[in-house]
Design an enzyme around this catalytic site. Structure first.
Site, PDB file in Angstrom:
ATOM      1  N   LEU A 178      -9.319  -9.695 -10.715  1.00  0.00           N
ATOM      2  CA  LEU A 178     -10.015  -9.140 -11.875  1.00  0.00           C
ATOM      3  C   LEU A 178     -11.301  -8.462 -11.396  1.00  0.00           C
ATOM      4  CD1 LEU A 178      -9.844  -9.138 -15.004  1.00  0.00           C
ATOM      5  CD2 LEU A 178     -11.304 -11.163 -14.982  1.00  0.00           C
ATOM      6  N   VAL A 179     -11.586  -7.298 -11.954  1.00  0.00           N
ATOM      7  CA  VAL A 179     -12.752  -6.525 -11.511  1.00  0.00           C
ATOM      8  C   VAL A 179     -14.025  -7.083 -12.161  1.00  0.00           C
ATOM      9  CG1 VAL A 179     -13.807  -4.232 -11.613  1.00  0.00           C
ATOM     10  CG2 VAL A 179     -11.380  -4.468 -11.101  1.00  0.00           C
ATOM     11  N   GLY A 226       0.784  -1.231   0.000  1.00  0.00           N
ATOM     12  CA  GLY A 226       0.000   0.000   0.000  1.00  0.00           C
ATOM     13  C   GLY A 226       0.814   1.278   0.000  1.00  0.00           C
ATOM     14  N   HIS A 249      -0.250  -0.130 -13.506  1.00  0.00           N
ATOM     15  CA  HIS A 249       0.486  -1.356 -13.801  1.00  0.00           C
ATOM     16  C   HIS A 249       1.977  -1.017 -13.877  1.00  0.00           C
ATOM     17  CE1 HIS A 249       0.929  -5.476 -15.100  1.00  0.00           C
ATOM     18  NE2 HIS A 249       1.845  -5.042 -15.933  1.00  0.00           N
TER      19      HIS A 249
HETATM   20  C1  GAR Z   1       2.816  -1.373  -7.599  1.00  0.00           C
HETATM   21  O1  GAR Z   1       4.090  -1.357  -8.176  1.00  0.00           O
HETATM   22  C2  GAR Z   1       1.745  -1.541  -8.655  1.00  0.00           C
HETATM   23  O2  GAR Z   1       2.082  -0.961  -9.875  1.00  0.00           O
HETATM   24  C3  GAR Z   1       1.688  -3.033  -8.778  1.00  0.00           C
HETATM   25  O3  GAR Z   1       1.800  -3.511  -7.479  1.00  0.00           O
HETATM   26  C4  GAR Z   1       2.651  -2.634  -6.733  1.00  0.00           C
HETATM   27  C5  GAR Z   1       1.979  -2.346  -5.405  1.00  0.00           C
HETATM   28  O4  GAR Z   1       2.858  -1.643  -4.565  1.00  0.00           O
HETATM   29  N1  GAR Z   1       0.457  -3.459  -9.407  1.00  0.00           N
HETATM   30  C6  GAR Z   1       0.374  -4.534 -10.193  1.00  0.00           C
HETATM   31  O5  GAR Z   1       1.334  -5.265 -10.418  1.00  0.00           O
HETATM   32  C7  GAR Z   1      -0.999  -4.807 -10.802  1.00  0.00           C
HETATM   33  N2  GAR Z   1      -0.916  -5.791 -11.826  1.00  0.00           N
HETATM   34  P1  GAR Z   1       2.285  -0.915  -3.276  1.00  0.00           P
HETATM   35  O6  GAR Z   1       1.381  -1.914  -2.554  1.00  0.00           O
HETATM   36  O7  GAR Z   1       3.479  -0.576  -2.444  1.00  0.00           O
HETATM   37  O8  GAR Z   1       1.513   0.293  -3.722  1.00  0.00           O
END
Ligand code: GAR
Length: 190
Positions: free
Chosen positions: A86-87, A12, A103
């Site tokens: 998936l939404v 997060g 992404h």
């Molecule tokens: C982020 O880098 C985001 O782009 C990726 O997960 C990470 C979450 O980091 N999302 C995906 O890979 C979606 N396919 P965070 O929890 O520290 O924000």
């Protein structure tokens, strides 16, 4: 006032960055953070910043009641910040062009089901890419296929590892995601 619900499955850090960005915003606020994982660190981060959190399971997520509740709460926009599932169609129908995802790669490369976090960066390194980046895009029924709103790139060096790539990509995310959300929300309404 526009009200955001953030959906997140993991650490997060993006959710926290978005919450902080909109804390003193006059028109946009983060109303709640929802997670499909009861032990996700995003819950702690958000609570510390006084944003209400809620955990949901798969059955709840796939019930139209999930969307109805968000609408009743006054949610106007949904932000996926490291969200894995998936939404479902009911959520897309309830928030048409009002759901955005980030992404950690330059889509359409390294996207689709199972392409999440470290797996994306490992694939980028294994392929010997010279650059990678982020894609912020609207969400439709398919993984990582909605209309792109913004892409930003960073260069890669021969010594880069999945971890160092993740750090570069996170920097891009912190820099661009809140501002892109803000522009998208404001532009949508005009
Ligand atoms: C982020 O880098 C985001 O782009 C990726 O997960 C990470 C979450 O980091 N999302 C995906 O890979 C979606 N396919 P965070 O929890 O520290 O924000």
């Amino acid at each position: 006032m526009y009200n955001i619900a953030i959906l997140a499955s993991g650490s997060g850090s993006n959710a926290e960055n978005i919450i902080r960005y909109f804390q003193s915003h006059t028109d946009i606020r983060v109303l709640e953070v929802l997670s499909n994982k009861s032990d996700a660190y995003v819950l702690e981060r958000s609570s510390k910043l006084n944003v209400p959190v809620r955990v949901f399971n798969k059955e709840e997520f796939h019930s139209p009641e999930f969307s109805n509740r968000l609408l009743k709460e006054g949610i106007t926009h949904v932000v996926l910040a490291g969200f894995l599932w998936l939404v479902p169609q009911h959520l897309i129908a309830a928030f048409p062009n009002r759901i955005v995802n980030i992404h950690p790669a330059l889509l359409p490369k390294y996207g689709g089901k199972g392409m999440y976090g470290a797996k994306v960066h490992e694939s980028v390194v294994a392929a010997g890419e010279k650059e990678t980046g982020i894609t912020i895009h609207l969400v439709n029924e398919e993984y990582d296929k909605g209309l792109p709103l913004l892409q930003a790139t960073c260069g890669l060096e021969p010594g880069d590892t999945a971890d160092s790539v993740a750090a570069k990509v996170h920097e891009l995310e912190y820099q661009h995601f809140p501002r892109t959300i803000e522009n998208w929300i404001i532009k949508n309404q005009s």
